[in-house]
Design a protein around this motif. Sequence first.
Motif, short mmCIF file in Angstrom:
data_model
loop_
_atom_site.label_atom_id
_atom_site.label_comp_id
_atom_site.label_asym_id
_atom_site.label_seq_id
_atom_site.Cartn_x
_atom_site.Cartn_y
_atom_site.Cartn_z
N TYR A 102 0.81 -1.22 0.00
CA TYR A 102 0.00 0.00 0.00
C TYR A 102 0.85 1.27 0.00
CZ TYR A 102 0.81 1.16 4.93
OH TYR A 102 1.39 1.55 6.12
N LEU A 103 2.12 1.15 0.36
CA LEU A 103 3.00 2.31 0.42
C LEU A 103 3.71 2.58 -0.91
CD1 LEU A 103 4.60 1.49 3.87
CD2 LEU A 103 3.36 3.60 3.37
N GLU A 104 3.98 1.54 -1.65
CA GLU A 104 4.76 1.70 -2.88
C GLU A 104 4.50 0.54 -3.82
OE1 GLU A 104 8.91 1.49 -1.85
OE2 GLU A 104 8.61 -0.31 -0.66
N GLY A 105 5.07 0.63 -4.99
CA GLY A 105 4.83 -0.33 -6.05
C GLY A 105 4.53 0.45 -7.31
N ILE A 106 4.43 -0.22 -8.42
CA ILE A 106 4.30 0.49 -9.70
C ILE A 106 3.03 1.34 -9.74
CG2 ILE A 106 3.14 -1.44 -10.86
CD1 ILE A 106 5.72 1.09 -12.32
N HIS A 107 1.99 0.94 -9.00
CA HIS A 107 0.74 1.71 -9.03
C HIS A 107 0.91 3.08 -8.37
CE1 HIS A 107 0.85 0.04 -5.07
NE2 HIS A 107 -0.34 0.47 -4.71
N ASN A 108 1.80 3.17 -7.38
CA ASN A 108 2.10 4.47 -6.77
C ASN A 108 3.29 5.15 -7.44
OD1 ASN A 108 0.09 4.42 -4.79
ND2 ASN A 108 1.37 3.33 -3.33
N ASP A 109 4.29 4.35 -7.81
CA ASP A 109 5.56 4.91 -8.28
C ASP A 109 5.49 5.48 -9.70
OD1 ASP A 109 6.52 4.07 -5.87
OD2 ASP A 109 7.55 2.30 -6.66
N ASN A 111 3.46 7.47 -11.12
CA ASN A 111 3.23 8.92 -11.12
C ASN A 111 4.50 9.68 -10.79
OD1 ASN A 111 0.44 8.76 -11.66
ND2 ASN A 111 -0.04 8.42 -9.51
N HIS A 112 5.24 9.20 -9.78
CA HIS A 112 6.49 9.85 -9.41
C HIS A 112 7.49 9.83 -10.55
CE1 HIS A 112 5.62 10.56 -5.23
NE2 HIS A 112 5.31 9.30 -5.02
N ILE A 113 7.67 8.64 -11.14
CA ILE A 113 8.70 8.48 -12.17
C ILE A 113 8.41 9.41 -13.36
CG2 ILE A 113 9.82 6.85 -13.73
CD1 ILE A 113 10.29 6.39 -10.68
N LYS A 183 -0.27 14.50 -16.70
CA LYS A 183 0.12 15.83 -16.22
C LYS A 183 1.17 16.53 -17.09
CE LYS A 183 0.54 18.21 -11.83
NZ LYS A 183 0.66 18.06 -10.37
N PRO A 184 2.07 15.79 -17.77
CA PRO A 184 3.05 16.48 -18.63
C PRO A 184 2.42 17.44 -19.63
CG PRO A 184 3.67 14.18 -18.38
CD PRO A 184 2.34 14.34 -17.70
N ASP A 348 -1.77 15.70 -4.95
CA ASP A 348 -3.06 15.07 -4.67
C ASP A 348 -2.94 13.55 -4.53
OD1 ASP A 348 -4.30 17.48 -4.68
OD2 ASP A 348 -5.08 17.34 -6.71
N PHE A 349 -2.07 12.94 -5.35
CA PHE A 349 -1.99 11.48 -5.30
C PHE A 349 -1.23 11.00 -4.06
CE2 PHE A 349 1.75 12.68 -7.81
CZ PHE A 349 2.76 11.88 -7.28
N MET A 350 -0.73 11.96 -3.23
CA MET A 350 -0.04 11.59 -1.99
C MET A 350 -0.78 12.15 -0.77
SD MET A 350 3.99 11.76 -2.89
CE MET A 350 4.40 10.79 -1.43
N LYS A 351 -2.08 12.29 -0.89
CA LYS A 351 -2.86 12.88 0.21
C LYS A 351 -2.84 12.01 1.47
CE LYS A 351 -7.15 11.07 -1.79
NZ LYS A 351 -8.40 11.44 -2.50
#
Length: 578
Positions: A102-109, A111-113, A183-184, A348-351
């Motif tokens: 729930y903290l990380e993984g491709i579904h969260n990462d 967006n960051h990358i 977002k780009p 927003d995706f890190m609320k």
Amino acid sequence: MSTSDDLVLSLCDEVWKWRLKESPEMASYCGIHEYDDLWDDISAEAYTRREKCVQDFLAKAVAIDISSCSDKVALSLTLLIYDLQSYLKGSKFKSYLMPINYLEGIHNDCNHIISYMNFKTKEDFQKYIRRLENLPQRIAQVEEALRQGVREEIVQHSASVARVPGQLDELIHIPLESHELLKPFTQAPESISKNDLDKFRSKAEELLTSQVFPAFQKLKNYVENEYFLHLRPNEGISSIKDGDQWYQQCLDYHLSCSMTPQQIHDVGLKEVARIEELILKLAEAEGLGQTLQDILAGIKIRQKNILTTKDEVLEFVRNLCYNKIRPKISLLFKDLPDIPVSIKPAPDFMKNAPAGFYYNGTPDGSRSGCYYINNHNPEDCLPFVLPALSLHEGEPGHHLQGVYTLAASDLPDFQRYSEDCKFYLPPGKFAFHTAFSEGWGLYSEFLGEELKIYDNKFDQIGRYSFEIFRAVRLVVDTGIHAFGWSKEKAVQYMETHTLKSKNEVTNEIDRYITWPGQACAYKIGELKIKELREKAQVALGTKFDMKEFHQCVLSCGSVPLQVLESLVDKFIDDIQKH
């Protein structure tokens, strides 16, 4: 420069360039955009191949005679060997078979990358499109790894993955016009024609709807319908094969010193009792109650309406950092790099992220170091904790730590860059030196006392609330992973001994279940830095200079605690000789 110096620096460069090629995601984070069209290969075959490469690098490193090296280059080789050995010691535990939580993984990462990439030219957007094209394969590798983990009984607890299907669902069903992966297009430069931009956007939307979202849906179906049937029954990593050794290796990885779970647990109990006494004494003077939960309730009542909007929270923190803390930093530090910290609201995706967190900048200056403040729920942003939080995440904490390293252009790149990602991989990962970096953050909260940042008893309670929070972690992390504590027992202990709500505590315990050992690094690192400072003060007496001590600690980048001790010993010897 000696021939040995050249050999060391050449090998450091070779290893670093190999690491960037092997981890395009890390390269993007570091501001290096050569591989921006690719994702990490997280297959078992890739990890087996990397292990062989690391063995080869280690053989080269230990064969170099450092007797004729300069001190600085000899230290670089020591650190390189430590990193390579740490990777190999941990790789046998196959943590790469648990690549999503729930903290990380491709579904969260993802967006960051994407947010770390360049979007200045047509070629940048072409790389972005190719990266989206390659994303479904990266997602499929997650399912493949989880399946192998089930076969080898290397699986997670429900606390780590229960929220993942909901997170995947949210990612899949966000309206395209507001999707982070698009977002780009909201920040595209004028140099790219509208026609080209429209084509790129159309292609990106088509890839998301026809390939990326279905790949995430397939992963969600597997996690929900199959993986959940095979989760380990007990919270601790010790409940899986070789789990006791796994946990000890996690502790060795994060703490970079030799301590058993029992030793860490005992330090935690002692520190919790000491700090709790300090909090209760301050609270008594303010009439706040006689238990930590009563004190928290009293503070919430008194500070309820001080910060009521997102903008008020952001402005409060910026004023604290720029106008109150920054002007005093030079009292304890020398040669300050003129690189101010950027302070922004959490995306927003890190609320659901912590109250504050820091991401390092890049050496080329293309991205500044940023302290993100989570102001999504202003009513939860109580002023009494913000001074300590800002000292930790901003200056003199992670930002000052980061910019000192980025400014040290004479260091090899592997010492200058930080890799703040993939916390599920330890112990089979290149070293984070967690105890050094997070120990420094907690030590910086302590420095707030010497800088006179804490104006009143509420601020002081806030400072101690953070310290006891890190001390409690020593007790519950070892309790969960070494002594068979249930989640419920850990939650109860933490709620009793911190100024955190039940919901906050539950989230924290889920984190410790997910990342064994990481939470122990903060307090152990801070205690070590304080111990070394006292050692230097006693040995040097009137010759001790706080600015010089801090320069010694920060000048070589992030290091293991055992290396830090040797650096401070040399610092003491050098001053005693003059």
